[in-house]
Structures are given as C-alpha cells and as structure tokens.
Design an enzyme around this catalytic site. Structure first.
Site, short mmCIF file in Angstrom:
data_model
loop_
_atom_site.label_atom_id
_atom_site.label_comp_id
_atom_site.label_asym_id
_atom_site.label_seq_id
_atom_site.Cartn_x
_atom_site.Cartn_y
_atom_site.Cartn_z
N ASP A 25 -18.72 -9.16 -5.33
CA ASP A 25 -18.58 -9.32 -6.79
C ASP A 25 -17.73 -8.26 -7.59
OD1 ASP A 25 -18.41 -10.89 -9.21
OD2 ASP A 25 -20.19 -10.40 -9.83
N GLY A 26 -16.94 -8.33 -8.56
CA GLY A 26 -16.37 -7.04 -9.25
C GLY A 26 -14.90 -7.15 -9.00
N ARG A 29 -13.18 -7.12 -12.49
CA ARG A 29 -13.47 -6.02 -13.55
C ARG A 29 -13.04 -4.76 -13.00
NH1 ARG A 29 -19.68 -7.60 -13.83
NH2 ARG A 29 -19.03 -8.95 -11.92
N HIS A 42 -8.38 -8.11 -6.02
CA HIS A 42 -8.84 -8.91 -5.08
C HIS A 42 -7.97 -8.30 -3.87
CE1 HIS A 42 -10.54 -11.83 -7.44
NE2 HIS A 42 -9.48 -12.44 -7.88
N TRP A 74 -12.74 -22.75 -7.90
CA TRP A 74 -11.69 -23.59 -7.93
C TRP A 74 -11.22 -23.77 -9.44
CZ3 TRP A 74 -8.30 -25.00 -4.28
CH2 TRP A 74 -8.91 -25.03 -2.90
N LEU A 136 -20.47 -8.41 16.76
CA LEU A 136 -20.76 -8.47 15.52
C LEU A 136 -20.43 -9.94 15.13
CD1 LEU A 136 -21.57 -7.52 12.35
CD2 LEU A 136 -19.10 -7.15 12.03
N ARG A 199 -27.93 -12.22 -9.56
CA ARG A 199 -28.23 -13.48 -9.55
C ARG A 199 -27.79 -13.88 -8.16
NH1 ARG A 199 -24.68 -13.53 -13.90
NH2 ARG A 199 -22.72 -14.02 -13.21
N GLU A 212 -34.55 -9.83 1.35
CA GLU A 212 -34.70 -8.72 0.49
C GLU A 212 -33.36 -8.97 -0.41
OE1 GLU A 212 -37.34 -6.76 0.02
OE2 GLU A 212 -38.57 -8.06 1.24
#
Length: 251
Positions: A25-26, A29, A42, A74, A136, A199, A212
């Site tokens: 996220d972010g 910003r 992005h 969307w 991985l 959240r 966690e």
C-alpha cells in the site's frame, strides 16, 4: 552499517517465517508526495516487488504472497485500472525468465473472469513454466477479494453436498481451506501492510486468523529488504499462542 551479507546472516540465525504476505500500500501517496502522477508510484512499486522477491528468496522465506490488485480496485479511474493491468503484463514479460531461472514458482490467485484474454494467457504461461520450481513460491493476489473467495468456496461446497459427494456433517475448517484459492498453501505466519494503514482490506481474511500482523508506516515503493528483515525480527520477538497458554503461565 551492516552489509547485505551480514544482514542475511543475521536473519538466518533467527526463525524465518515460512509464509509472509504483504499488502503493498502507498504507491499513490508516494507519488503525490513527489508531485508525480499515480502511475509513477505504481511503476516504482513494481521495482520494489522485484527487490523484495529476490530478498525473500535469499532470506529463506518459502511462500511470499503479494496483494497486487483487489476486487475493489475496479472502482478506481479507468486509466489507473488499465495501468495496473499493464504493470502485471510488464512484470510477467520482463521478469518471468529470471524468476524461472532462480527457482521461483508463480501462482496467481483471484478472479480471472473479467481479465483480458491476453493477460490470462500470460498468467497461464507463467504458472505452467514455473510449476516445478520450489525455491520460493510467489503468490500474487490479483483481482482478489477475501469475502468473494469465501463465497465462491461456499458455493462449490454446496454443489458437492447437493451432488451427494460430501455430507454437510463432514464440513470442517480444513474442508473450507481446501476450496479456497490458496488450497495447498500454508496460512501466512506474518502479514505486513505498508503505508501506515491498519486493516486487512479484504486480504486473506480466512487464512490470517492466527497470523501475526505488522503495520509499517513506509510507503510500498520505499519498502526495502532491511524493512523486511526488521519485520522478521519483530516477528521473532512475538509469542504465538494459537489460543493456548504457555506452560508455567497462570494467566
């Protein structure tokens, strides 16, 4: 300052979570802070993905899940949605060969119904090519939403019951897990969200019941391997009880 090798050695001396999931996220910003268009955030976020995937493999994380595009995204402006779709195309086309060479297994979870056919073909190609890789497991949640995932699983289970293939009395939490997009993938030990929001935003809501949770103020494009190592260090400082009480603790 510790070198990358020293950092990796220090991380190796700790317990490495088997499965780390990240809500990236972010980006917007990050761009706004620099007076850049959201698309620039992005694009820089994709560069962070490349770095963190490499670091996760070096640290010894077995499963890394990245929340790339939610089913609610969307609702963003069409040009931003198109840009996000284009970035997944770019990531696969540019990085697939290297990821495969480095033993990365790619799996895309989420609803593919409304994705462009060429993007679905790229996803299929990436999953097929890397299917046997084991160093991985990289899981990308794209057009994904946890509530919809659970609803789809419930529909499939209901169909099995209606067809007489499954008894309602036999349905357990393990049954539900087997019908989710993440079937066969262990639940995340650690869920990280960047940008300071606290959240889950509809991300792995069934699978994260005992994860966690760690919330980092840094915007995703600025998230580095050092941030990842710090998150693992904090993870190691926590006591995971899974509802039990540690021996000798009367509380």
């Amino acid at each position: 300052m510790l070198t990358s090798k020293q950092n990796d050695s220090e991380t190796a001396s700790q317990a490495v979570p088997r499965h780390v999931a990240i809500i990236m996220d972010g980006n917007g910003r990050w761009a706004a802070k620099r007076h850049l268009p959201r698309a620039a955030g992005h694009r820089q976020g994709v560069e962070a993905v490349r770095v963190i995937v490499r670091a996760a493999s070096e640290i010894g994380i077995e499963y890394l899940t990245l929340y790339s595009f939610s089913s609610e995204n969307w609702n963003r402006p069409p040009e931003e949605v198109n840009d996000l779709m284009g970035l997944l195309r770019l990531f696969i086309r540019r990085d697939l060969a290297e990821l495969h060479r480095n033993g990365v297994n790619i799996r895309i979870i989420g609803d593919r119904t409304h994705l462009d056919p060429d993007l679905v073909s790229l996803i299929d190609e990436a999953e097929t090519l890397t299917r046997a890789n084991t160093r991985l497991r990289l899981i990308i949640a794209f057009n994904y939403g946890g509530k919809n995932e659970i609803a789809c699983a419930m529909r499939r289970i209901a169909q099995e019951v209606e067809a007489g293939k499954l008894r309602a009395s036999e349905i357990t939490p393990d049954t539900v897990s087997a019908y989710l997009d993440t079937a066969g993938i262990p639940d995340p030990d650690l869920v990280i969200r960047t940008s300071g929001e606290k959240r889950l935003s509809n991300f792995l809501i069934w699978q994260s019941a005992y994860s966690e949770l760690l919330f980092d103020d840094v915007f995703w494009p600025d998230f580095t391997p050092d941030h990842l190592r710090a998150a693992i260090a904090e993870f190691n400082g926590r006591q995971r009880r899974f509802g039990a009480v540690p021996a000798g603790n009367g509380s």
